[in-house]
Design a protein around this motif. Structure first.
Motif, short mmCIF file in Angstrom:
data_model
loop_
_atom_site.label_atom_id
_atom_site.label_comp_id
_atom_site.label_asym_id
_atom_site.label_seq_id
_atom_site.Cartn_x
_atom_site.Cartn_y
_atom_site.Cartn_z
N SER A 152 26.45 -40.51 -1.32
CA SER A 152 26.45 -40.75 0.13
C SER A 152 27.64 -41.60 0.56
O SER A 152 27.95 -41.68 1.75
CB SER A 152 25.16 -41.45 0.54
N TYR A 153 28.32 -42.25 -0.38
CA TYR A 153 29.47 -43.08 -0.04
C TYR A 153 30.77 -42.26 0.05
O TYR A 153 31.74 -42.73 0.64
CB TYR A 153 29.69 -44.17 -1.10
N VAL A 154 30.79 -41.11 -0.58
CA VAL A 154 32.04 -40.37 -0.76
C VAL A 154 32.66 -39.95 0.58
O VAL A 154 33.85 -40.19 0.83
CB VAL A 154 31.82 -39.14 -1.66
N GLY A 155 31.88 -39.30 1.43
CA GLY A 155 32.40 -38.83 2.70
C GLY A 155 32.95 -39.94 3.58
O GLY A 155 34.09 -39.86 4.06
N PRO A 156 32.15 -41.01 3.83
CA PRO A 156 32.66 -42.09 4.67
C PRO A 156 33.91 -42.76 4.12
O PRO A 156 34.82 -43.11 4.87
CB PRO A 156 31.48 -43.08 4.71
N LEU A 157 33.98 -42.94 2.80
CA LEU A 157 35.16 -43.57 2.22
C LEU A 157 36.38 -42.67 2.35
O LEU A 157 37.49 -43.14 2.65
CB LEU A 157 34.92 -43.91 0.75
N THR B 232 30.22 -33.01 1.29
CA THR B 232 30.81 -34.34 1.45
C THR B 232 30.19 -35.37 0.50
O THR B 232 30.69 -36.49 0.40
CB THR B 232 30.63 -34.85 2.88
N GLY B 233 29.11 -34.98 -0.19
CA GLY B 233 28.46 -35.92 -1.08
C GLY B 233 27.42 -36.78 -0.41
O GLY B 233 26.83 -37.65 -1.04
N ALA B 234 27.17 -36.55 0.90
CA ALA B 234 26.13 -37.31 1.59
C ALA B 234 24.76 -36.97 1.02
O ALA B 234 23.85 -37.81 1.03
CB ALA B 234 26.17 -37.02 3.09
N GLU B 235 24.60 -35.73 0.54
CA GLU B 235 23.38 -35.30 -0.15
C GLU B 235 23.77 -34.94 -1.58
O GLU B 235 24.72 -34.18 -1.80
CB GLU B 235 22.76 -34.09 0.56
#
Length: 294
Positions: free
Chosen positions: A113-118, A203-206
């Motif tokens: 879940s951190y991947v997209g925002p970063l 995005t890796g959020a899920e």
């Protein structure tokens, strides 16, 4: 970390060329005048995350003023975006800096879940951030044609989706999230895929996907279902797909095996061409719209 080069004498020259005093430069980047003086006399160097602001204040580009050899890891991406570790941690909604610290030190990978925002905050793609994370774990990812080393093997669903989007569509436009969701539902309506579902996985959020979703993804990308199987390592069947993608990619880029390598000035032999045709034929039903007769 692949540390950027810092030359205090050059900073002094650039500052003078910009008609700035040490105090004025210090004010622009939020440090004391004494810090600038120490940088210019090589007594200390700036914290890496301050280099973008320093380059901007001097009116130059980060890569030109402070070049770096090699590709960036996670800490490099953060510093290049101008974030101290604590600030970057707040971007993903955690008070502790430990998750980011551990990922940058190669101790534990980021939560999906951190991947997209970063990636958004750092100004890079998800694929670039994931590749930087692998470098933090000591896994090098140079292009095979340049170094002979293998690219990073994708492990998570997000890494696998982005690997295929970035590598498997030679001369074609990769599918968007809506097209992927449609293909998944055509394969198995029970997957009930939506655009938001696909975006979250990409995005890796899920980070989790049902068996029906994984099978649908394999259908959407026309790869062996083994590619999206669970497991930290890609199994042999899925690895074959990866190697095929890399091989065809090297053909597409005109890099196949170094056509004139080892004194072979005539290019590929008849036997090698036959091997290429054989491989392409084997992969036609696994890669999106692969053409064996071009």
């Amino acid at each position: 970390m692949s540390t950027r080069q810092f030359d205090g004498a050059r900073v002094r020259a650039e500052r003078r060329a910009a008609d700035l005093t040490q105090g004025e430069l210090a004010e622009l980047i939020g440090v004391g005048r004494g810090a600038v003086a120490k940088w210019e006399t090589a007594k200390t160097v700036p914290e890496p995350h301050k280099l973008p602001a320093l380059a901007k204040a001097l009116g130059g580009s980060l890569d030109e003023l402070f070049p770096r050899d090699g590709a960036p890891d996670l800490a490099d991406l953060r510093c290049d975006a101008g974030y101290p570790q604590a600030d970057a941690s707040r971007i993903v909604g955690v008070r502790s800096h430990m998750p980011l610290y551990k990922a940058e030190r190669g101790i534990a990978r980021l939560d999906g879940s951190y991947v997209g925002p970063l990636a958004t905050a750092y100004g890079v793609t998800v694929g670039e951030l994931l590749a930087a994370q692998e470098r933090s774990f000591g896994i090098s990812t140079p292009p095979p044609a340049q170094s002979g080393e293998r690219s990073v093997v994708p492990r998570t669903v997000a890494e696998k989706i982005n690997y295929l989007l970035e590598n498997a569509y030679f001369g074609q436009t990769p599918p968007v999230d809506a097209e992927i969701a449609q293909a998944i539902n055509e394969w198995d309506a029970m997957a009930a895929a939506t655009v938001d579902n696909v975006r979250a996985l990409r995005t890796g959020a899920e980070t989790t996907a049902s068996p029906a979703m994984r099978a649908g993804l394999a259908h959407a990308f026309q790869v062996d279902p083994a590619f999206f199987a669970d497991g930290a390592e890609v199994n042999p069947a899925a690895r074959e797909v990866l190697e095929g993608i890399r091989f065809l990619g090297s053909i597409h880029q005109g890099q196949i095996l170094g056509l004139a390598a080892r004194g072979n000035k005539a290019g590929l032999s008849t036997e090698m061409i036959a091997k290429i045709n054989e491989l392409v034929a084997e992969l036609q039903d696994k890669l999106p719209d692969a053409q064996g007769d071009e």
